[in-house]
Design an enzyme around this catalytic site. Structure first.
Site, short mmCIF file in Angstrom:
data_model
loop_
_atom_site.label_atom_id
_atom_site.label_comp_id
_atom_site.label_asym_id
_atom_site.label_seq_id
_atom_site.Cartn_x
_atom_site.Cartn_y
_atom_site.Cartn_z
CB SER A 196 38.82 23.32 -0.70
OG SER A 196 38.55 24.51 0.02
CE1 TYR A 199 34.07 21.01 1.20
CE2 TYR A 199 35.79 22.53 1.87
CZ TYR A 199 34.94 22.04 0.90
OH TYR A 199 34.98 22.57 -0.37
N1 NAP Z 1 32.14 27.12 -4.17
C1 NAP Z 1 33.16 27.25 -3.35
O1 NAP Z 1 33.30 28.28 -2.66
C2 NAP Z 1 34.19 26.14 -3.27
C3 NAP Z 1 35.43 26.44 -2.66
C4 NAP Z 1 36.40 25.44 -2.60
C5 NAP Z 1 36.14 24.20 -3.12
N2 NAP Z 1 34.94 23.92 -3.70
C6 NAP Z 1 34.71 22.56 -4.22
O2 NAP Z 1 34.30 22.64 -5.57
C7 NAP Z 1 33.56 21.48 -5.91
C8 NAP Z 1 32.33 21.88 -6.67
O3 NAP Z 1 31.49 22.65 -5.82
P1 NAP Z 1 30.63 23.88 -6.35
O4 NAP Z 1 31.12 25.08 -5.66
O5 NAP Z 1 30.53 23.87 -7.81
O6 NAP Z 1 29.22 23.51 -5.67
P2 NAP Z 1 27.78 23.27 -6.31
O7 NAP Z 1 27.41 24.37 -7.23
O8 NAP Z 1 26.88 22.98 -5.14
O9 NAP Z 1 27.97 21.94 -7.17
C9 NAP Z 1 28.23 20.70 -6.54
C10 NAP Z 1 28.08 19.58 -7.55
O10 NAP Z 1 28.33 18.33 -6.87
C11 NAP Z 1 27.27 17.44 -7.17
N3 NAP Z 1 27.06 16.52 -6.07
C12 NAP Z 1 26.86 16.81 -4.76
N4 NAP Z 1 26.61 15.68 -4.06
C13 NAP Z 1 26.64 14.66 -4.95
C14 NAP Z 1 26.43 13.25 -4.86
N5 NAP Z 1 26.08 12.67 -3.69
N6 NAP Z 1 26.55 12.50 -5.97
C15 NAP Z 1 26.86 13.07 -7.16
N7 NAP Z 1 27.06 14.39 -7.32
C16 NAP Z 1 26.94 15.18 -6.23
C17 NAP Z 1 26.06 18.35 -7.40
O11 NAP Z 1 25.11 17.72 -8.27
P3 NAP Z 1 23.69 17.08 -7.84
O12 NAP Z 1 23.16 17.86 -6.69
O13 NAP Z 1 22.89 17.20 -9.09
O14 NAP Z 1 24.03 15.67 -7.50
C18 NAP Z 1 26.70 19.52 -8.14
O15 NAP Z 1 26.78 19.23 -9.51
C19 NAP Z 1 33.28 20.75 -4.59
O16 NAP Z 1 34.14 19.64 -4.48
C20 NAP Z 1 33.59 21.80 -3.53
O17 NAP Z 1 34.01 21.20 -2.32
C21 NAP Z 1 33.96 24.87 -3.79
#
Ligand code: NAP
Length: 270
Positions: free
Chosen positions: A142, A156
């Protein structure tokens, strides 16, 4: 890059950036191993992508907060006659509040998902990539890992800084082996992330230009890993923030982040 016949493991594939990775990799011909906790979503996505693109797609439900999960995923991959050529360590979430507002079980689970499971999956699948002379690893970090730490969501930024530094070391160690490693550093991206960490209402007040869709983030990352671009920040706005944070004197950068965190991160405490 044509990934025809390669196998890609995507963690956190049931939503957001992970689902976009699954889509993009299938479109490039890669067979998929999709993992997350929500099995119904994974099964649906695997079936849809297999039907749409003709790739093989396997769904493995696993909770990465369980230290046994990475080994179980490895066994399921082998049992399916698959392998991992491309690893996308993407699963993640935010833990709102100050550090003392969550108990150790919540912090332990967070470290397991955000840090330990990523290292373990790399430990398990990197040797195979090295033997075959081909591998791609994208650790989804991130922008938060590139800027000074601040109050709220305490670990985080630290967990993402770990992934960035870890990716840099792995990339250096694997130079010339056919294994490329990148850290993807997105800023605000449309996904379920802010619903899960309960900051949706707050971040919806931010201007649209601060947000990106998941698809360009992912396509940029897949292009970056091919170019051996080790730390990849998608989007002009995010690139500008990263550049500024790097160029400003550290105390000035820390003060800017602290003022932003008072508005966004700490406002979601408790
Ligand atoms: N969106 C943003 O603004 C942003 C910015 C910077 C970085 N990121 C990073 O991008 C990555 C993806 O996030 P996203 O934005 O796509 O969020 P998201 O839509 O909430 O997706 C998160 C994914 O992680 C899985 N997950 C969460 N906890 C888990 C666990 N205990 N075991 C297995 N799987 C788990 C969830 O699946 P289940 O709930 O089905 O397990 C889901 O598929 C993350 O690492 C996040 O930190 C996001």
């Amino acid at each position: 890059m044509n990934y025809q016949g390669k196998w890609a493991l995507v963690t956190g594939a049931s939503a957001g950036i992970g689902e976009a990775f699954a889509d993009a990799l299938a479109a490039k011909g890669a067979n998929l191993v999709l993992t997350a906790r929500r099995e119904d979503r994974l099964n649906r996505l695997a079936a849809n992508l297999a039907a749409k693109t003709g790739v093989r797609a396997i769904a493995i439900a696993a909770d990465l907060a369980d230290p046994r999960a990475p080994e179980a995923i490895g066994l399921a991959v082998a049992a399916a006659g698959a392998r991992v050529d491309i690893l996308i360590n993407n699963a993640g979430y935010g833990l709102p509040g100050r550090f003392e507002q969550s108990d150790w079980s919540a912090h332990r689970a967070f470290i397991e998902v955000m840090v330990t499971s990523c290292a373990r999956l790399i430990c398990d699948f990197l040797p195979g990539m090295q033997e075959r002379g081909f591998g791609r690893i994208i650790n989804v970090a991130s922008l938060a890992g590139l800027i000074p730490g601040s109050a709220g969501h305490t670990m985080y930024g630290a967990s993402k800084a770990f992934l960035i530094s870890f990716s840099q070391s792995l990339a250096a160690e694997n130079s010339g082996t056919g294994v490329h490693v990148s850290a993807l550093c997105p800023g605000f991206t449309y996904s379920e992330f802010h619903d899960v960490n309960k900051t949706r209402e707050l971040v919806s007040r931010l201007p649209n230009f601060m947000f990106m869709k998941a698809e360009p983030v992912v396509l940029g990352a897949l292009a970056a890993v091919e170019r051996r671009h080790v730390v990849y920040v998608p989007g002009l706005f995010n690139k500008s923030v990263a550049f500024l944070m790097n160029a400003l004197p550290r105390p000035v950068a820390a003060a800017a982040v602290a003022s932003q965190s008072r508005r966004v991160r700490l406002a979601t405490s408790g």
